[in-house]
Design an enzyme around this catalytic site. Structure first.
Site, PDB file in Angstrom:
ATOM      1  CG  HIS A  50      -1.835   1.196   1.266  1.00  0.00           C
ATOM      2  ND1 HIS A  50      -2.894   1.343   0.392  1.00  0.00           N
ATOM      3  CD2 HIS A  50      -1.836   2.311   2.041  1.00  0.00           C
ATOM      4  CE1 HIS A  50      -3.516   2.481   0.639  1.00  0.00           C
ATOM      5  NE2 HIS A  50      -2.893   3.090   1.637  1.00  0.00           N
ATOM      6  CB  SER A  51       1.064   4.281   0.282  1.00  0.00           C
ATOM      7  OG  SER A  51       1.403   5.623   0.076  1.00  0.00           O
TER       8      SER A  51
END
Length: 247
Positions: free
Chosen positions: A79-80
């Protein structure tokens, strides 16, 4: 028919530790072995110095992955910043002739070719880092109320932003593994920057949208985990051309 066992290595977002994925162990079916990846300088590796260069960190994570011993059937999720690291790891594994993941799953991150590091907060500006944490709305209020915990969070976040700033995109041949992307309708990332992940694979691609902002994976955890189970079990995923308009 029972699904084939698969190890899902999960890389955290900037400023976070492997604990952000611990809940998934009990919430995904048993055939998905969730393995949260701890980065140097946090969590169980707090005594180690943070690695602040993208190339060095991705290479180190590849070395650790190859020593894990569960590469018969695995996937990478991030994520990210974690999505960017998962991408960098996959590129390095391919270059080394190592076993590739069954799929690359990128969440809440613009495509590598569309990243803009100019908008990152200043490297040593606490006020900018705190404002960014507030904007993304993924940090518990208890962290802001605890000066010691906030200091650790800001130091880790600053180091991770330097990792992202040091990333340089190099155009290469598309991956021959599926790329699946998850995005939040309320995130500040432009839909076109999410859709641009399509150019990183010459096989299957999907883009799923969820209500919520940058941390939609927490806000819509049940729906996200349902999508992950569907994707990893090999079911077909529809690919919208743009982010649906929230109603």
């Amino acid at each position: 028919m029972q699904a084939e066992p698969l190890t899902l290595f999960c890389l955290p977002c900037a400023g976070a530790s492997a604990t952000m994925y611990l809940r998934w162990k009990a919430r995904l079916p048993g055939w998905i072995d969730v393995q949260p990846v701890e980065l140097p300088g946090r969590g169980t590796r707090l005594a180690e110095p943070c690695v602040e260069d993208f190339e060095r960190l991705a290479s180190r994570l590849c070395d650790e992955l190859r020593g894990h011993g569960r590469l018969e059937s695995y996937a990478l999720f991030g994520h990210s910043m974690g999505a960017l690291l998962a991408y960098g790891m996959t590129q390095r594994l391919r270059a080394a002739g190592a076993p590739l993941p069954r799929a690359l799953l990128a969440s809440g991150s613009p495509a590598p070719a569309r990243r803009d590091t100019q908008g990152l907060p200043g490297k040593h500006d606490d006020a900018a880092l705190i404002a960014d944490l507030r904007r993304q709305d993924g940090t518990p209020e208890e962290v802001f109320a605890n000066p010691e915990l906030l200091r650790i969070t800001l130091d880790t976040l600053g180091a991770d932003y330097r990792v992202c700033e040091s990333f340089g995109y190099r155009e290469s041949a598309p991956l021959n593994i599926p790329v699946h992307v998850l995005a939040g309708r309320g995130d500040a990332i432009e839909p076109a920057c999410m859709a641009a992940w399509r150019q990183e694979t010459d096989v299957a691609f999907s883009l799923d949208w969820f209500d919520g902002g940058h941390f939609f994976i927490r806000q819509q955890e049940r729906q996200v985990l349902s999508a992950l189970e569907r994707i990893l079990s090999g079911q077909r995923v529809e690919v919208p051309d743009a982010a649906p308009v929230a109603t």
